[in-house]
Design a protein around this motif. Structure first.
Motif, PDB file in Angstrom:
ATOM      1  N   LEU A  12      22.101 -30.246  21.269  1.00  0.00           N
ATOM      2  CA  LEU A  12      20.752 -30.802  21.224  1.00  0.00           C
ATOM      3  C   LEU A  12      20.759 -32.169  20.547  1.00  0.00           C
ATOM      4  CD1 LEU A  12      17.709 -30.475  21.710  1.00  0.00           C
ATOM      5  CD2 LEU A  12      17.578 -29.312  19.500  1.00  0.00           C
ATOM      6  N   CYS A  13      21.545 -32.314  19.494  1.00  0.00           N
ATOM      7  CA  CYS A  13      21.630 -33.595  18.793  1.00  0.00           C
ATOM      8  C   CYS A  13      22.270 -34.671  19.673  1.00  0.00           C
ATOM      9  CB  CYS A  13      22.435 -33.451  17.506  1.00  0.00           C
ATOM     10  SG  CYS A  13      21.622 -32.445  16.258  1.00  0.00           S
ATOM     11  N   ARG A  14      23.036 -34.263  20.669  1.00  0.00           N
ATOM     12  CA  ARG A  14      23.697 -35.201  21.570  1.00  0.00           C
ATOM     13  C   ARG A  14      22.833 -35.545  22.783  1.00  0.00           C
ATOM     14  NH1 ARG A  14      29.137 -32.339  22.806  1.00  0.00           N
ATOM     15  NH2 ARG A  14      29.602 -34.279  23.869  1.00  0.00           N
ATOM     16  N   TRP A  15      21.659 -34.971  22.869  1.00  0.00           N
ATOM     17  CA  TRP A  15      20.752 -35.168  23.990  1.00  0.00           C
ATOM     18  C   TRP A  15      20.335 -36.630  24.042  1.00  0.00           C
ATOM     19  CZ3 TRP A  15      14.952 -34.248  23.388  1.00  0.00           C
ATOM     20  CH2 TRP A  15      14.290 -34.392  24.615  1.00  0.00           C
ATOM     21  N   THR A  16      20.419 -37.246  25.216  1.00  0.00           N
ATOM     22  CA  THR A  16      20.116 -38.683  25.324  1.00  0.00           C
ATOM     23  C   THR A  16      18.927 -38.998  26.221  1.00  0.00           C
ATOM     24  OG1 THR A  16      21.724 -38.914  27.115  1.00  0.00           O
ATOM     25  CG2 THR A  16      22.495 -39.380  24.863  1.00  0.00           C
ATOM     26  N   ARG A  48      30.362 -35.333  14.682  1.00  0.00           N
ATOM     27  CA  ARG A  48      31.809 -35.145  14.831  1.00  0.00           C
ATOM     28  C   ARG A  48      32.167 -34.588  16.204  1.00  0.00           C
ATOM     29  NH1 ARG A  48      32.120 -33.624   8.649  1.00  0.00           N
ATOM     30  NH2 ARG A  48      32.542 -35.735   7.889  1.00  0.00           N
ATOM     31  N   MET A  49      31.192 -34.028  16.913  1.00  0.00           N
ATOM     32  CA  MET A  49      31.404 -33.543  18.278  1.00  0.00           C
ATOM     33  C   MET A  49      31.245 -34.666  19.306  1.00  0.00           C
ATOM     34  SD  MET A  49      29.186 -29.967  18.015  1.00  0.00           S
ATOM     35  CE  MET A  49      28.846 -29.985  19.753  1.00  0.00           C
ATOM     36  N   MET A  50      30.602 -35.756  18.902  1.00  0.00           N
ATOM     37  CA  MET A  50      30.275 -36.829  19.833  1.00  0.00           C
ATOM     38  C   MET A  50      31.455 -37.772  20.039  1.00  0.00           C
ATOM     39  SD  MET A  50      26.441 -37.584  18.381  1.00  0.00           S
ATOM     40  CE  MET A  50      25.846 -38.645  19.693  1.00  0.00           C
ATOM     41  N   THR A  51      31.545 -38.306  21.249  1.00  0.00           N
ATOM     42  CA  THR A  51      32.562 -39.309  21.540  1.00  0.00           C
ATOM     43  C   THR A  51      32.091 -40.668  21.019  1.00  0.00           C
ATOM     44  OG1 THR A  51      31.617 -39.942  23.678  1.00  0.00           O
ATOM     45  CG2 THR A  51      33.200 -38.085  23.665  1.00  0.00           C
ATOM     46  N   GLU A  54      29.347 -41.907  23.251  1.00  0.00           N
ATOM     47  CA  GLU A  54      28.033 -41.306  22.998  1.00  0.00           C
ATOM     48  C   GLU A  54      27.386 -41.916  21.757  1.00  0.00           C
ATOM     49  OE1 GLU A  54      28.281 -36.775  24.681  1.00  0.00           O
ATOM     50  OE2 GLU A  54      29.498 -37.239  22.916  1.00  0.00           O
ATOM     51  N   LEU A  55      28.178 -42.086  20.706  1.00  0.00           N
ATOM     52  CA  LEU A  55      27.638 -42.707  19.488  1.00  0.00           C
ATOM     53  C   LEU A  55      27.199 -44.145  19.764  1.00  0.00           C
ATOM     54  CD1 LEU A  55      30.300 -41.303  17.008  1.00  0.00           C
ATOM     55  CD2 LEU A  55      27.860 -40.724  17.017  1.00  0.00           C
ATOM     56  N   SER A  56      28.008 -44.879  20.511  1.00  0.00           N
ATOM     57  CA  SER A  56      27.664 -46.267  20.856  1.00  0.00           C
ATOM     58  C   SER A  56      26.373 -46.331  21.654  1.00  0.00           C
ATOM     59  CB  SER A  56      28.788 -46.929  21.655  1.00  0.00           C
ATOM     60  OG  SER A  56      29.938 -47.059  20.876  1.00  0.00           O
ATOM     61  N   ASP A  57      26.205 -45.405  22.591  1.00  0.00           N
ATOM     62  CA  ASP A  57      24.976 -45.379  23.388  1.00  0.00           C
ATOM     63  C   ASP A  57      23.750 -45.156  22.508  1.00  0.00           C
ATOM     64  OD1 ASP A  57      26.433 -45.798  25.697  1.00  0.00           O
ATOM     65  OD2 ASP A  57      26.337 -43.700  26.363  1.00  0.00           O
ATOM     66  N   TRP A  58      23.857 -44.230  21.537  1.00  0.00           N
ATOM     67  CA  TRP A  58      22.739 -43.980  20.620  1.00  0.00           C
ATOM     68  C   TRP A  58      22.415 -45.231  19.805  1.00  0.00           C
ATOM     69  CZ3 TRP A  58      19.123 -40.423  19.721  1.00  0.00           C
ATOM     70  CH2 TRP A  58      19.276 -39.148  20.261  1.00  0.00           C
ATOM     71  N   GLN A 110      39.112 -45.091  12.818  1.00  0.00           N
ATOM     72  CA  GLN A 110      38.214 -45.911  12.007  1.00  0.00           C
ATOM     73  C   GLN A 110      36.968 -46.309  12.797  1.00  0.00           C
ATOM     74  OE1 GLN A 110      41.008 -48.931  10.776  1.00  0.00           O
ATOM     75  NE2 GLN A 110      41.443 -47.868   8.861  1.00  0.00           N
ATOM     76  N   ARG A 111      37.138 -46.654  14.074  1.00  0.00           N
ATOM     77  CA  ARG A 111      35.988 -47.002  14.905  1.00  0.00           C
ATOM     78  C   ARG A 111      35.042 -45.802  15.008  1.00  0.00           C
ATOM     79  NH1 ARG A 111      38.537 -49.430  18.285  1.00  0.00           N
ATOM     80  NH2 ARG A 111      39.212 -47.716  19.606  1.00  0.00           N
ATOM     81  N   GLY A 112      35.600 -44.611  15.206  1.00  0.00           N
ATOM     82  CA  GLY A 112      34.776 -43.405  15.253  1.00  0.00           C
ATOM     83  C   GLY A 112      34.030 -43.177  13.951  1.00  0.00           C
ATOM     84  N   ALA A 113      34.695 -43.425  12.828  1.00  0.00           N
ATOM     85  CA  ALA A 113      34.050 -43.253  11.517  1.00  0.00           C
ATOM     86  C   ALA A 113      32.901 -44.237  11.344  1.00  0.00           C
ATOM     87  CB  ALA A 113      35.070 -43.424  10.393  1.00  0.00           C
ATOM     88  N   VAL A 114      33.106 -45.478  11.762  1.00  0.00           N
ATOM     89  CA  VAL A 114      32.041 -46.485  11.654  1.00  0.00           C
ATOM     90  C   VAL A 114      30.833 -46.047  12.470  1.00  0.00           C
ATOM     91  CG1 VAL A 114      31.370 -48.858  12.220  1.00  0.00           C
ATOM     92  CG2 VAL A 114      33.604 -48.414  11.184  1.00  0.00           C
ATOM     93  N   LEU A 115      31.059 -45.701  13.715  1.00  0.00           N
ATOM     94  CA  LEU A 115      29.955 -45.295  14.589  1.00  0.00           C
ATOM     95  C   LEU A 115      29.275 -44.040  14.069  1.00  0.00           C
ATOM     96  CD1 LEU A 115      31.688 -45.995  18.004  1.00  0.00           C
ATOM     97  CD2 LEU A 115      29.856 -47.344  16.944  1.00  0.00           C
ATOM     98  N   ARG A 116      30.065 -43.085  13.577  1.00  0.00           N
ATOM     99  CA  ARG A 116      29.515 -41.827  13.057  1.00  0.00           C
ATOM    100  C   ARG A 116      28.618 -42.086  11.839  1.00  0.00           C
ATOM    101  NH1 ARG A 116      33.648 -39.341  13.713  1.00  0.00           N
ATOM    102  NH2 ARG A 116      34.772 -39.863  11.840  1.00  0.00           N
ATOM    103  N   VAL A 117      29.062 -42.934  10.924  1.00  0.00           N
ATOM    104  CA  VAL A 117      28.260 -43.216   9.725  1.00  0.00           C
ATOM    105  C   VAL A 117      26.970 -43.934  10.104  1.00  0.00           C
ATOM    106  CG1 VAL A 117      28.176 -44.553   7.582  1.00  0.00           C
ATOM    107  CG2 VAL A 117      30.185 -43.169   8.117  1.00  0.00           C
ATOM    108  N   LEU A 118      27.048 -44.911  10.995  1.00  0.00           N
ATOM    109  CA  LEU A 118      25.829 -45.608  11.423  1.00  0.00           C
ATOM    110  C   LEU A 118      24.863 -44.636  12.098  1.00  0.00           C
ATOM    111  CD1 LEU A 118      27.320 -48.962  12.779  1.00  0.00           C
ATOM    112  CD2 LEU A 118      26.276 -48.518  10.531  1.00  0.00           C
TER     113      LEU A 118
END
Length: 130
Positions: A12-16, A48-51, A54-58, A110-118
């Motif tokens: 649900l949290c990944r719903w776009t 942490r489940m998101m690619t 997906e994070l970039s799109d959000w 590191q890129r995943g961590a940046v996107l995840r934190v944002l």
């Protein structure tokens, strides 16, 4: 069953498509299944489940703007790891999201961590885009 329910909430949290709102004054009236997880931890798990895509799109509408943590004292409630904490330290309003990704996201982890934190800062209403 608990893990399945948590995974469904993560989906649900990944719903776009469309919008959703968190309405704390409205509660579910059916049978309860105690998941023993709070909303912030659910968001952390979902992130942490998101690619990275997906994070970039959000985050796409925000990445070209200077980003600042609204309340740095609230970052601790995210229970971030050391790399993620380092990312949060850089969200000061001096750099755009793209600049933060370029500066700190030198490899895939590191890129995943940046996107995840944002994403987490945005989802917990602790990110200001200027």
């Amino acid at each position: 069953l608990r893990e399945q329910q948590i995974a469904r909430l993560g989906d649900l949290c990944r719903w776009t498509d469309g919008d959703y709102d968190w309405l704390p004054e409205e509660t579910y009236q059916g049978d309860l299944m105690p998941l023993e997880i709070d909303v912030v931890q659910l968001l952390v798990n979902a992130s942490r489940m998101m690619t990275d895509m997906e994070l970039s799109d959000w985050l796409a509408p925000l990445l070209s703007r200077r980003l600042c943590t609204k309340d740095p004292s609230r970052v601790s409630e995210l229970h971030l790891g050391p790399l993620e904490q380092r990312v949060a330290y850089y969200v000061t309003g001096k750099a755009t999201g793209v600049q933060i990704v370029i500066q700190l996201g030198v490899d895939d982890d590191q890129r995943g961590a940046v996107l995840r934190v944002l994403y987490l800062l945005q989802q917990t209403d602790n990110l200001r885009a200027q």
